[in-house]
Design a protein around this motif. Structure first.
Motif, PDB file in Angstrom:
ATOM      1  N   GLY A 145      37.153  10.527 -72.524  1.00  0.00           N
ATOM      2  CA  GLY A 145      37.258  10.770 -73.968  1.00  0.00           C
ATOM      3  C   GLY A 145      36.337   9.827 -74.733  1.00  0.00           C
ATOM      4  N   ALA A 146      36.313   8.573 -74.314  1.00  0.00           N
ATOM      5  CA  ALA A 146      35.483   7.572 -74.991  1.00  0.00           C
ATOM      6  C   ALA A 146      33.998   7.921 -74.849  1.00  0.00           C
ATOM      7  N   ALA A 147      33.589   8.304 -73.636  1.00  0.00           N
ATOM      8  CA  ALA A 147      32.183   8.654 -73.405  1.00  0.00           C
ATOM      9  C   ALA A 147      31.796   9.889 -74.221  1.00  0.00           C
ATOM     10  N   ASP A 193      30.204   2.651 -56.399  1.00  0.00           N
ATOM     11  CA  ASP A 193      31.579   2.941 -56.834  1.00  0.00           C
ATOM     12  C   ASP A 193      32.223   1.704 -57.484  1.00  0.00           C
ATOM     13  N   LEU A 194      31.464   1.033 -58.351  1.00  0.00           N
ATOM     14  CA  LEU A 194      31.982  -0.155 -59.033  1.00  0.00           C
ATOM     15  C   LEU A 194      32.963   0.281 -60.113  1.00  0.00           C
ATOM     16  N   LYS A 195      34.028  -0.496 -60.251  1.00  0.00           N
ATOM     17  CA  LYS A 195      35.100  -0.062 -61.156  1.00  0.00           C
ATOM     18  C   LYS A 195      34.783  -0.438 -62.606  1.00  0.00           C
ATOM     19  N   VAL A 196      34.016   0.405 -63.253  1.00  0.00           N
ATOM     20  CA  VAL A 196      33.662   0.185 -64.660  1.00  0.00           C
ATOM     21  C   VAL A 196      34.494   1.156 -65.499  1.00  0.00           C
ATOM     22  N   MET A 197      34.253   2.416 -65.277  1.00  0.00           N
ATOM     23  CA  MET A 197      35.037   3.500 -65.884  1.00  0.00           C
ATOM     24  C   MET A 197      35.018   4.605 -64.825  1.00  0.00           C
ATOM     25  N   ASP A 198      35.773   5.679 -65.042  1.00  0.00           N
ATOM     26  CA  ASP A 198      35.711   6.694 -63.993  1.00  0.00           C
ATOM     27  C   ASP A 198      34.351   7.386 -63.993  1.00  0.00           C
ATOM     28  N   ALA A 199      34.022   7.964 -62.830  1.00  0.00           N
ATOM     29  CA  ALA A 199      32.662   8.444 -62.592  1.00  0.00           C
ATOM     30  C   ALA A 199      32.199   9.451 -63.636  1.00  0.00           C
ATOM     31  N   SER A 200      33.101  10.334 -64.083  1.00  0.00           N
ATOM     32  CA  SER A 200      32.652  11.342 -65.057  1.00  0.00           C
ATOM     33  C   SER A 200      32.257  10.665 -66.372  1.00  0.00           C
ATOM     34  N   ILE A 212      26.967   0.857 -71.611  1.00  0.00           N
ATOM     35  CA  ILE A 212      28.386   0.486 -71.564  1.00  0.00           C
ATOM     36  C   ILE A 212      28.447  -1.038 -71.484  1.00  0.00           C
ATOM     37  N   VAL A 213      29.178  -1.644 -72.410  1.00  0.00           N
ATOM     38  CA  VAL A 213      29.316  -3.102 -72.407  1.00  0.00           C
ATOM     39  C   VAL A 213      30.764  -3.433 -72.032  1.00  0.00           C
ATOM     40  N   VAL A 214      30.934  -4.091 -70.889  1.00  0.00           N
ATOM     41  CA  VAL A 214      32.282  -4.423 -70.405  1.00  0.00           C
ATOM     42  C   VAL A 214      32.560  -5.891 -70.724  1.00  0.00           C
ATOM     43  N   PHE A 215      33.645  -6.151 -71.411  1.00  0.00           N
ATOM     44  CA  PHE A 215      33.933  -7.533 -71.837  1.00  0.00           C
ATOM     45  C   PHE A 215      35.445  -7.746 -71.877  1.00  0.00           C
ATOM     46  N   ASN A 216      35.831  -9.018 -72.020  1.00  0.00           N
ATOM     47  CA  ASN A 216      37.256  -9.364 -72.049  1.00  0.00           C
ATOM     48  C   ASN A 216      37.792  -9.291 -73.483  1.00  0.00           C
ATOM     49  N   ILE A 217      38.701  -8.357 -73.698  1.00  0.00           N
ATOM     50  CA  ILE A 217      39.256  -8.195 -75.048  1.00  0.00           C
ATOM     51  C   ILE A 217      40.445  -9.137 -75.263  1.00  0.00           C
ATOM     52  N   ARG A 218      40.944  -9.717 -74.172  1.00  0.00           N
ATOM     53  CA  ARG A 218      42.130 -10.586 -74.305  1.00  0.00           C
ATOM     54  C   ARG A 218      41.783 -11.957 -74.869  1.00  0.00           C
ATOM     55  N   GLU A 219      40.502 -12.278 -74.897  1.00  0.00           N
ATOM     56  CA  GLU A 219      40.087 -13.586 -75.417  1.00  0.00           C
ATOM     57  C   GLU A 219      39.837 -13.451 -76.925  1.00  0.00           C
ATOM     58  N   PRO A 220      40.635 -14.130 -77.743  1.00  0.00           N
ATOM     59  CA  PRO A 220      40.486 -13.967 -79.189  1.00  0.00           C
ATOM     60  C   PRO A 220      39.064 -14.293 -79.665  1.00  0.00           C
ATOM     61  N   GLY A 221      38.541 -13.467 -80.551  1.00  0.00           N
ATOM     62  CA  GLY A 221      37.207 -13.697 -81.121  1.00  0.00           C
ATOM     63  C   GLY A 221      36.068 -13.168 -80.263  1.00  0.00           C
ATOM     64  N   ASN A 222      36.411 -12.657 -79.072  1.00  0.00           N
ATOM     65  CA  ASN A 222      35.359 -12.272 -78.136  1.00  0.00           C
ATOM     66  C   ASN A 222      34.609 -11.005 -78.537  1.00  0.00           C
ATOM     67  N   LEU A 223      35.303 -10.045 -79.137  1.00  0.00           N
ATOM     68  CA  LEU A 223      34.624  -8.810 -79.535  1.00  0.00           C
ATOM     69  C   LEU A 223      33.470  -9.131 -80.494  1.00  0.00           C
ATOM     70  N   ALA A 224      33.747  -9.968 -81.490  1.00  0.00           N
ATOM     71  CA  ALA A 224      32.707 -10.331 -82.468  1.00  0.00           C
ATOM     72  C   ALA A 224      31.532 -11.015 -81.774  1.00  0.00           C
TER      73      ALA A 224
END
Ligand code: UDP
Length: 240
Positions: A145-147, A193-200, A212-224
């Motif tokens: 859905g995101a893609a 087959d690296l676990k980023v998102m599903d293949a489709s 695609i940018v993979v990052f840690n959302i649990r760390e406060p302030g990291n998205l910015a």
């Protein structure tokens, strides 16, 4: 590492990000924290689309594993994503961020249906558009859905907020020597087959040249930070 600058982004959050330290469901403090991150990104001038998963409430695969009909279970999963979208809408609006929820399953009393041109107008007006119910079909996930929404809304990148700070060659929670990649190609992600998102979802991003940018959302302030091209993340794009 220098990363390209983006203007319009799609942020994908797994449902689990909304459950905080609980084992299930929606933790209001966690949702408010995430909404704060989204608000900061908005204030930094980004146009934002959001897709939120439903795994904190219900996953079709889990239902099917217990003997449910897969499609039926998947529809329940899609409904879970609508609940999460409404929780996020509530938190964002309480912080003064204007939003609209658009669902791939029509739910007129609750939110708008997905209408691309209308979503475009919302973004122009500075609203955050939250896309719910994935692609609206069973046998898919909210990664797809995101893609899909990233492609149709012509987003410059898909930011995937996870509980680790990027893509590793092994599970960093299990293998102490696991190495994080700074950059990867779509081809490598699919071939290994690296676990980023599903293949489709990865294939859709590849075909439409959406990094695609993979990052840690649990760390406060990291998205910015990651949006500003700083901070730790893995970027998956056409060239390594
Ligand atoms: N789902 C679906 N089609 C879609 C998106 C989601 O059938 O286009 C269902 C599927 O059962 C999935 C559940 O909704 O397991 C929740 O989404 P997802 O697993 O992607 O959530 P996340 O892992 O990101 O929390």
């Amino acid at each position: 590492m220098t990363r390209p600058r983006f203007h319009r982004i799609l942020l994908k959050l797994s449902g689990e990000a909304l459950m905080g330290t609980q084992g299930f469901g929606i933790d209001n403090d966690a949702v408010v924290g995430l909404a704060g991150e989204v608000k900061a990104a908005k204030e930094a001038g980004f146009e934002l689309c959001l897709v939120i998963g439903g795994g904190n409430i219900f996953r079709g695969m889990a239902g099917a594993a217990k003997g449910m009909d897969r499609a039926q279970a998947d529809y329940m999963g899609m409904l879970a994503t609508v609940m999460n979208a409404l929780a996020m809408q509530n938190a964002l609006e309480q912080l003064g961020v204007e939003t609209r929820v658009q669902s791939a399953i029509k739910m007129d009393q609750v939110c708008e249906p997905v209408i691309r041109r209308r979503a475009e107008r919302h973004l122009e007006k500075g609203r955050v558009v939250i896309f719910a119910a994935g692609v609206g079909s069973p046998y898919f996930t909210t990664d797809s859905g995101a893609a899909l929404r990233a492609a149709e809304m012509k987003c410059d990148a898909l930011f995937k907020g996870t509980s680790v700070d990027g893509v590793y060659d092994a599970d960093p929670k299990k293998v102490a020597t696991a190495q994080r990649y700074d950059q990867l190609s779509f081809h490598r992600v699919l071939a290994d087959d690296l676990k980023v998102m599903d293949a489709s979802a990865v294939a859709l991003c590849r075909d439409n040249d959406i990094p695609i940018v993979v990052f840690n959302i649990r760390e406060p302030g990291n998205l910015a930070k990651v949006l500003a091209g700083e901070g730790v993340a893995t970027i998956v794009q056409s060239e390594e």
